[in-house]
Every structure is written in C-alpha cells, then in structure tokens.
Enzyme design. Sequence first.
Site, PDB file in Angstrom:
ATOM      1  N   GLU A   1       0.800  -1.217   0.000  1.00 13.54           N
ATOM      2  CA  GLU A   1       0.000   0.000   0.000  1.00 13.54           C
ATOM      3  C   GLU A   1       0.844   1.285   0.000  1.00 13.54           C
ATOM      4  OE1 GLU A   1      -2.867  -0.337   3.171  1.00 13.54           O
ATOM      5  OE2 GLU A   1      -3.849  -2.053   2.278  1.00 13.54           O
TER       6      GLU A   1
ATOM      7  N   GLU B   1      -5.805  -8.280   0.122  1.00 11.96           N
ATOM      8  CA  GLU B   1      -6.429  -7.960   1.419  1.00 11.96           C
ATOM      9  C   GLU B   1      -7.870  -7.557   1.175  1.00 11.96           C
ATOM     10  OE1 GLU B   1      -4.763  -4.970   4.001  1.00 11.96           O
ATOM     11  OE2 GLU B   1      -2.737  -5.728   3.644  1.00 11.96           O
TER      12      GLU B   1
HETATM   13  O1  IFM Z   1      -4.700  -3.389   8.957  1.00  7.14           O
HETATM   14  C1  IFM Z   1      -4.556  -2.799   7.706  1.00  7.14           C
HETATM   15  C2  IFM Z   1      -3.387  -3.401   6.966  1.00  7.14           C
HETATM   16  O2  IFM Z   1      -2.210  -3.275   7.667  1.00  7.14           O
HETATM   17  C3  IFM Z   1      -3.212  -2.715   5.634  1.00  7.14           C
HETATM   18  N1  IFM Z   1      -4.433  -2.671   4.883  1.00  7.14           N
HETATM   19  C4  IFM Z   1      -5.627  -2.233   5.572  1.00  7.14           C
HETATM   20  C5  IFM Z   1      -5.793  -2.991   6.868  1.00  7.14           C
HETATM   21  C6  IFM Z   1      -7.070  -2.519   7.588  1.00  7.14           C
HETATM   22  O3  IFM Z   1      -6.996  -1.165   7.881  1.00  7.14           O
END
Ligand code: IFM
Length: 436
Positions: A161, A346
């Site tokens: 990210e 994710e």
């Molecule tokens: O917990 C985070 C993760 O570290 C990165 N993506 C989003 C998740 C939820 O906020």
Amino acid sequence: MKIPNDFVMGVATAAYQIEGTSFGKCGPSHWDSFAAKGGTFQGQNGDIACAHYEHWQSDLDLIQQGGFDAYRFSVAWPRILADGTGQVTPEGLDFYDRLVDGLLARGIAPHATLYHWDLPQALADHGGWENPDIAKWFTEYALTVTDRLGDRLESIATINEPWCVTWLSHFLGHHAPGKTDLPAASKTMHNVLYAHGLATQAMRDAGHKNLGIVLNMEYAQPASDKPADVKAAQLYDGIYNRWFIEAITKGRYPSDVLPYLEPHFPTSWQDQMPLIQTPIDWLGLNYYTRSIHADDGTGQFPFGKSVAGPLNKTSMGWEIYPDGLEYFLNRLHKDYTGDLPLFVTENGMALHDQISANGVDDTTRATYIQNHIQATLNARKNGVPVNGYFAWSVMDNFEWAFGYEERFGIVHVDFETQIRTPKSSHKMLQEINKNR
Ligand code: IFM
C-alpha cells in the site's frame, strides 16, 4: 459458493501488527516513536501485539485448520537490520526461516511482503521515505531477506500500500511519521516507487521469481454533479488509485496530479521512470471501501474532503461496497495490467466483536467476505485474470492508529491472555475451502 480449484484462497497479516517487537531482537521502528508521541489510540503500540513471535506454530495451525492454500505475511525490516542497513540480525532471519518452513510443512504457500510499514527508526532519523537513499537501503534489505528465504517463497511483494506509506503518512498525517506536509509527501510519492523498481530489478537479477507489489484502491465518487465535487473526486482517484499503477505499468504519472507534486521531486526523477516500470510478475489489490468527495472550499490542492455516504458501514465508518472490488479488478485489467495475474491480497471488515461462551458470532463479517469473494469471482468470469483472494486478517491485531480498538480477525484474540478463538467467519471460510 463454489470456488474454482485453481483459485488461491489465503489469509493475511503484517509483522508489526501481530509479532510483538519486544520478542526476539527487533530494532525500533518509526511506529514505536509515533505511538510514543500519541499518534495511536491511547498510545498503544506493537510491543506485544498478538505475541505471534512466540505463538507462531499454533497460529499456523489455525490457518491450516481453516483449509487455506496460502498465507501472506510481512517481514519486519528492523528485525533483520536493526539500524536499517549494515549489521544483519541472524535471529530475525532465523525466525522467518522457521515460519516459512512451518508453512510448507503444513501445505500452505508462503507469500512474503518485504515492507508493511515498520521502517527502522535509524532510517526515519535520516528522512525515511523522503530521502532518495531509501531506494538503496530498501534494496539492500530486500536482497538480505530474499537471499535467505527466496528459494521457498511462492511470491514476493516489495511494498504494501504505497498510498499509505506516502500520502496517508506524510500529507494526511494519520500514520507514522505523522507529517502533514505537501513537499514531504510529494518526495515520498516518487521515492517509494523508485525503491520498488530498484529492489525488483535487483531481486530479479539475483534470480528471484514471482515479484510483485500490493496497491490499495478506494472507489471515489463525487458528492454531486457540481464540477468542483467532480474535480475533488477525480483528484482523489488520481492520487489514490492511478498514481502508482500508472507509473508501474506506463512509466508516467497521472497528468492531472503531477503538476502539484513535481515541484518537490528530486531533480533526476524522470531518469528513474524506466526503472519504476520494471516488469512485475503479478499485482496485489487491497480493497475495503468506497468514499464520497466534495469540494472543500479552500481553493487549494487537493481541493476535496470526504463526506459520509449512505451505505452500511463497518465499525471504522467505512462504507461496504463490494461492487467497487469488481470495478477495480475490471479497470486494472482493461486500463493497466492486461494479462498480468491479479490477486486480491487484502479484504475484510472491522467489527466490535463480542465474545461469549458460544464463541464469536461475526455473521456480518462473514457476509462481507462472501460478497467480496463473489465480486472477485464475477470479475474472473468476465475474463479478468484474478487468481486468488486473501482475507484480512488471520486474527485481531494492532490496527495502526486505532490500536487494539478495531478488530479485523477471523480469529478473536484476547490481548490479556493471548487466547485465540476462531469466529464464525473462520468457520464459514473453512466450509468454503472444504467444499471446493
Ligand atoms: O490493517 C490494515 C493493513 O495493515 C493494511 N491494509 C488495511 C488494513 C485494515 O486497515
């Protein structure tokens, strides 16, 4: 729900959120200092977290019991190089060595992310992601890790990210180092990509395979048809959703955003674009929500503010919008990535779960996950080469600025006792995985 046999079902975590930096010989990171300065809920930090450094074997058992094919974890840079460069800490590499072998012994494919936000404090003291040397430092670290683990990793992601590493942390100030500074943010927006490109090329030269990066995207809609609201949403989309992928796949930055950031770039930035465009073998997409944007009336870049939307929300106030995931998979495939394999790396939801004698009933989360898996499969049916889905997260953990207040796990963690309790979402995924 029927999952195709060749579709990877996985779960994900990140080092700082679960391991516990007080275990082993982990060096300090900028998240420790950010928390100490009050940047997190009640000053909470990752000192103990889920004590996964000690409980890793039973945690891997929970993944195996869920019937997952794959586990996405991250490596803590300060565990490998306490000062960020130079002296390697053997105990750190040994830990991940055991973890990877433990996964393989359980029939679970290891997918490693090299950077999931725990920048060594020593590097933060030298400007962190604002310093162009970060590319060199990151490449040294990437080679150190992959030299030891690369022969057994199913895939390697450079950075998790980049929008969070840069904009969220240096312009919005919500994450470490907590800056609200356009020149600083602009520098990081370029440097993070250069670091990704340099490390990718170095790892490929060293013979490592299946190299990628993980981008997060948020469906951005204007609050109304007014041109100023439309412009606010478009710029948000440019900064968040187009900036990184356009650079990686086309070797250029979005023309609507670039004029605001370029004045703060390193002078040689254009020479670095070919390296940023170094081919990748796959792309990860993290998707959670959509957001609504309106003109903020300041007349200053980026001109917009987020306003509340009407859809059902998670406990963090994030709107639930599975169609956005299908939209991004189609958009990536059509506009940027073509035949490149995609993975949803994710997706999950925060809920204030209650534990009782019957366990944790998180049907709302289970439904959220099912609807997003369905959105992913719809895109696949449309011809998008999306090859897997990783739920976030294996267990409740340190949710960054929100500390331990927000729970994303499919397994409940009692942070006092470290007792794990699989929730109904874990059971739901176990059933889906079993019925393939
Ligand atoms: O917990 C985070 C993760 O570290 C990165 N993506 C989003 C998740 C939820 O906020």
